[in-house]
Design an enzyme around this catalytic site. Structure first.
Site, PDB file in Angstrom:
ATOM      1  N   GLU A 215      -1.810  10.670 -15.945  1.00  0.00           N
ATOM      2  CA  GLU A 215      -1.153   9.416 -15.582  1.00  0.00           C
ATOM      3  C   GLU A 215      -1.614   8.246 -16.464  1.00  0.00           C
ATOM      4  O   GLU A 215      -2.154   7.244 -15.979  1.00  0.00           O
ATOM      5  CB  GLU A 215      -1.343   9.135 -14.076  1.00  0.00           C
ATOM      6  CG  GLU A 215      -0.758  10.274 -13.260  1.00  0.00           C
ATOM      7  CD  GLU A 215      -0.667  10.021 -11.753  1.00  0.00           C
ATOM      8  OE1 GLU A 215      -1.089   8.955 -11.282  1.00  0.00           O
ATOM      9  OE2 GLU A 215      -0.144  10.906 -11.049  1.00  0.00           O
ATOM     10  N   HIS A 287       4.800  13.433 -12.832  1.00  0.00           N
ATOM     11  CA  HIS A 287       4.282  13.661 -11.478  1.00  0.00           C
ATOM     12  C   HIS A 287       5.222  13.060 -10.441  1.00  0.00           C
ATOM     13  O   HIS A 287       5.837  12.033 -10.691  1.00  0.00           O
ATOM     14  CB  HIS A 287       2.892  13.025 -11.328  1.00  0.00           C
ATOM     15  CG  HIS A 287       1.880  13.611 -12.279  1.00  0.00           C
ATOM     16  ND1 HIS A 287       0.588  13.152 -12.359  1.00  0.00           N
ATOM     17  CD2 HIS A 287       1.980  14.631 -13.176  1.00  0.00           C
ATOM     18  CE1 HIS A 287      -0.066  13.869 -13.277  1.00  0.00           C
ATOM     19  NE2 HIS A 287       0.757  14.756 -13.786  1.00  0.00           N
ATOM     20  N   GLU A 334       2.460  17.750 -11.608  1.00  0.00           N
ATOM     21  CA  GLU A 334       1.584  17.519 -10.448  1.00  0.00           C
ATOM     22  C   GLU A 334       2.481  16.926  -9.376  1.00  0.00           C
ATOM     23  O   GLU A 334       3.152  15.924  -9.623  1.00  0.00           O
ATOM     24  CB  GLU A 334       0.466  16.530 -10.803  1.00  0.00           C
ATOM     25  CG  GLU A 334      -0.477  16.245  -9.646  1.00  0.00           C
ATOM     26  CD  GLU A 334      -1.361  15.011  -9.888  1.00  0.00           C
ATOM     27  OE1 GLU A 334      -2.137  14.998 -10.847  1.00  0.00           O
ATOM     28  OE2 GLU A 334      -1.229  14.059  -9.089  1.00  0.00           O
ATOM     29  N   TYR A 339       1.221  10.529  -2.131  1.00  0.00           N
ATOM     30  CA  TYR A 339       0.110  10.244  -3.039  1.00  0.00           C
ATOM     31  C   TYR A 339      -1.044   9.569  -2.289  1.00  0.00           C
ATOM     32  O   TYR A 339      -0.930   9.268  -1.096  1.00  0.00           O
ATOM     33  CB  TYR A 339       0.562   9.446  -4.259  1.00  0.00           C
ATOM     34  CG  TYR A 339       1.173   8.081  -4.007  1.00  0.00           C
ATOM     35  CD1 TYR A 339       2.554   7.937  -3.907  1.00  0.00           C
ATOM     36  CD2 TYR A 339       0.396   6.939  -3.916  1.00  0.00           C
ATOM     37  CE1 TYR A 339       3.136   6.692  -3.708  1.00  0.00           C
ATOM     38  CE2 TYR A 339       0.966   5.681  -3.725  1.00  0.00           C
ATOM     39  CZ  TYR A 339       2.338   5.560  -3.613  1.00  0.00           C
ATOM     40  OH  TYR A 339       2.897   4.335  -3.414  1.00  0.00           O
ATOM     41  N   GLY A 341      -3.928  11.173  -2.006  1.00  0.00           N
ATOM     42  CA  GLY A 341      -4.619  12.262  -1.317  1.00  0.00           C
ATOM     43  C   GLY A 341      -3.811  12.903  -0.202  1.00  0.00           C
ATOM     44  O   GLY A 341      -4.315  13.737   0.539  1.00  0.00           O
ATOM     45  N   GLY A 380      -8.616  15.408   0.085  1.00  0.00           N
ATOM     46  CA  GLY A 380      -7.324  14.904   0.522  1.00  0.00           C
ATOM     47  C   GLY A 380      -6.733  15.815   1.580  1.00  0.00           C
ATOM     48  O   GLY A 380      -7.445  16.623   2.190  1.00  0.00           O
TER      49      GLY A 380
END
Ligand SMILES: *[C@@H]1O[C@H](CO)[C@@H](O)[C@H](O)[C@H]1NC(C)=O
Ligand SMILES: *[C@@H]1O[C@H](CO)[C@@H](O)[C@H](O)[C@H]1NC(C)=O
Ligand SMILES: *[C@@H]1O[C@H](CO)[C@@H](O)[C@H](O)[C@H]1NC(C)=O
Ligand SMILES: *[C@@H]1O[C@H](CO)[C@@H](O)[C@H](O)[C@H]1NC(C)=O
Length: 538
Positions: A215, A287, A334, A339, A341, A380
């Site tokens: 990212e 992602h 991904e 998001y 976690g 997470g």
């Protein structure tokens, strides 16, 4: 009422009334949807490793936790998912450095194979201890993520060895995410540490592929460093040159730039990256998460509008890729439900399956080649196995998907007048031939019912005759509370491992011929149409 003669009319009458009741029930409460399936041609073909998984790089922050990968149970579960990629990456990847300490796994001639996989089994007491400590460690990691202040960490040969052994012994192909935040004064990538790591991996003959950076669009926020797309593309060209010079990595995969999903239409980093870097990557990665884990609810997880946002995002990214580097493969490098976690109490429960299965269906249909699930194991709450390394509902869903769904995408459509269309969703693929469970030419329909009532699917008449094997997944608990369950029933039976080495037999249920397919409220299911004889699936 002793003679059969007098009983008969009553029975007939009762049957008639009963049938009428069902009919009126059907009209009022049960929705029947006519569907059309077209298996005359494949609209797309995805990679055989389409459903792949990730391990978050934060596992390596304290190296001892990499030992968890030697758990026999985890190994068994992971084997069930091959063929697949195992991506090792995430935010932490840009904050860790390879630091050789002469500490490594002793193996014959540097190759990890054969009975080494047996030897690596983690002793029970150690597994228990690590699992307990991991709970605390995940809390720390999550806090770090929430605060956005990332501690730097080092990893040794030993961690690389264990990671590689885990991938290799489970039959997964490792993709290692290199740190792109190691930069020179001129703000180009400083490849020194990566070269050290590559040399080590090469000395051990580890077959793996590579990524660079995670990212990068938020580097400024995470580390106060700004890297534009064009520069990142040049960094990839630099990495590609290094790989070219290696006798074993000259043909290994290189994937990137692992940007997060476009927001507010901003796609400039991707465009710049592809302009300079597309020529050296095997697939372009981005992602995707539907929602923010700290700001979501169960309604989002069941909302067709939320599920549909993926289509918009995919089309946005596809458009950039098709414009700048036409034909380049596109991966969800991904991805998960939420998001930050994951969403506590949602991302690891039965309800998460709606987002996961719909994503698998939609991504394949729209032309993505691989989808990497965040995460197999890690901190997470979007993991596939829990803190005790026991499988969660999304693991079982992934396992069934692997076994039943093949790479050829076919067309499935639903005709409906009620306007509820999007809350029943369906996808069609060839049945996976590699798992050799069904005869050639079989097709697999998978469907999600987001409604709180049963839905019936009516196959086209010429398809009603054949044998259908159903695998219906429902929460192990009834009622809407069941959506929060951490276990799942298949055809009425709770799914569990037999023991640490053994997954249960996943046997379908043969549907009575000629009937509608019944999809219970809040459920999803796979239906194998065994006699489809689809030529594209042979
Ligand atoms: C190790 O490799 C050498 C040469 O590459 C070979 O002669 C030897 O048999 C190998 N040993 C084992 C245990 O595989
Ligand atoms: C595992 O390692 C062996 C020996 O190096 C290799 O032949 C095999 O392809 C590897 N498997 C995977 C999935 O990487
Ligand atoms: C990679 O390097 C090896 C050893 O130098 C060589 O035999 C092979 O042809 C190379 N492969 C590619 C794709 O360049
Ligand atoms: C349905 O099955 C019957 C009996 O097996 C067969 O005679 C008939 O042709 C089949 N119909 C279709 C449409 O396949």
């Amino acid at each position: 009422m002793k003679s059969a003669g007098s009983a008969l009319p009553t029975v007939v009458f009762l049957v008639l009334v009963h049938a009428l009741l069902i009919e009126s029930n059907t009209d009022q409460y049960v929705q029947i949807s006519r569907i059309d399936l077209d298996w005359s041609r494949a609209i797309r073909r995805v990679d055989e490793r389409f459903l792949s998984v990730a391990i978050d790089a934060s596992l390596i922050a304290d190296e001892k936790f990499v030992n968890l990968l030697n758990s026999a149970k985890l190994r068994t579960l992971t084997k069930g998912l091959n063929p697949a990629f195992l991506r090792f990456g995430g935010t932490k990847q840009d904050f860790i450095k390879f630091s050789p300490r002469g500490r490594y796994l002793h193996v014959n001639n540097g190759t990890v194979r054969g009975n080494l996989c047996e030897k690596l089994k983690l002793p029970e007491f150690l597994e228990k201890k690590l699992k307990q400590e991991w709970v605390q460690q995940s809390k720390c990691l999550l806090e770090e993520e929430l605060e956005g202040k990332y501690k730097k960490a080092k990893f040794s040969e030993y961690a690389v060895d264990l990671l590689y052994a885990f991938a290799n012994c489970s039959g997964l192909e490792l993709i290692f995410g290199l740190n792109a935040l190691l930069r020179t004064r001129e703000n180009s990538w400083d490849s020194g540490n990566a070269e050290l790591l590559l040399k080590y991996c090469e000395s051990r003959s580890y077959m793996m592929s590579w990524e660079l950076g995670n990212e990068p669009n938020s580097y400024e926020k995470k580390a106060g460093i700004r890297v534009d797309g064009e520069q990142l593309g040049q960094d990839f060209v630099h990495l590609h040159q290094i790989l070219q010079e290696s006798a074993i990595y000259n043909s290994s995969g290189l994937y990137g730039p692992d940007i997060s999903q476009p927001r507010d239409g901003r796609k400039d980093l991707l465009t710049g990256f592809l302009e300079t870097g597309a020529k050296v990557i095997n697939a372009c990665t981005w992602h995707h998460y539907y929602v923010n884990g700290r700001d979501t609810s169960i309604e989002d997880f069941l909302d067709p509008k939320v599920l549909n946002t993926l289509e918009t995002k995919i089309n946005e990214v596809l458009e950039v890729v098709e414009t700048v580097s036409p034909g380049k493969k596109l991966w969800l490098g991904e991805t998960s439900s939420a998001y930050g976690g994951g969403a506590v109490g949602l991302s690891d429960t039965f309800v998460a399956g709606f987002m996961w299965l719909d994503k698998l269906g939609l991504a394949a249909k729209l032309g993505l080649d691989v989808v990497i699930r965040q995460v197999l194991i890690g901190s997470g709450s979007y993991h596939l196995v829990d803190d005790n390394l026991d499988p969660l509902p999304d693991y079982w869903l992934s396992l069934l998907y692997k076994r039943l769904v093949g790479p050829e995408v076919l067309k499935a459509e639903m005709f409906e007048s009620s306007g509820l269309k999007k809350s029943t969703r369906l996808y069609l693929h060839c049945t996976n031939r590699k798992s050799m469970l069904y005869r050639q030419g079989a097709v697999t329909l998978f469907a999600l019912n987001l409604n709180k009532h049963e839905v019936r699917l009516s196959l086209p008449s010429h398809m009603r005759n054949g044998t259908v094997q159903a695998f219906v997944l429902e929460s192990s608990e009834t009622g809407e509370q069941g959506l929060y369950s951490r276990s799942v029933k298949m055809n009425g039976k709770v799914l569990k491992m037999v023991d640490e080495q053994t997954l249960p037999q996943l046997q379908g249920q043969k549907l009575p011929p000629g009937e509608h397919i019944k999809l219970p409220a809040f459920s999803f299911a796979f239906y194998v149409l065994i006699d489809a004889q689809a030529t594209v699936c042979k």
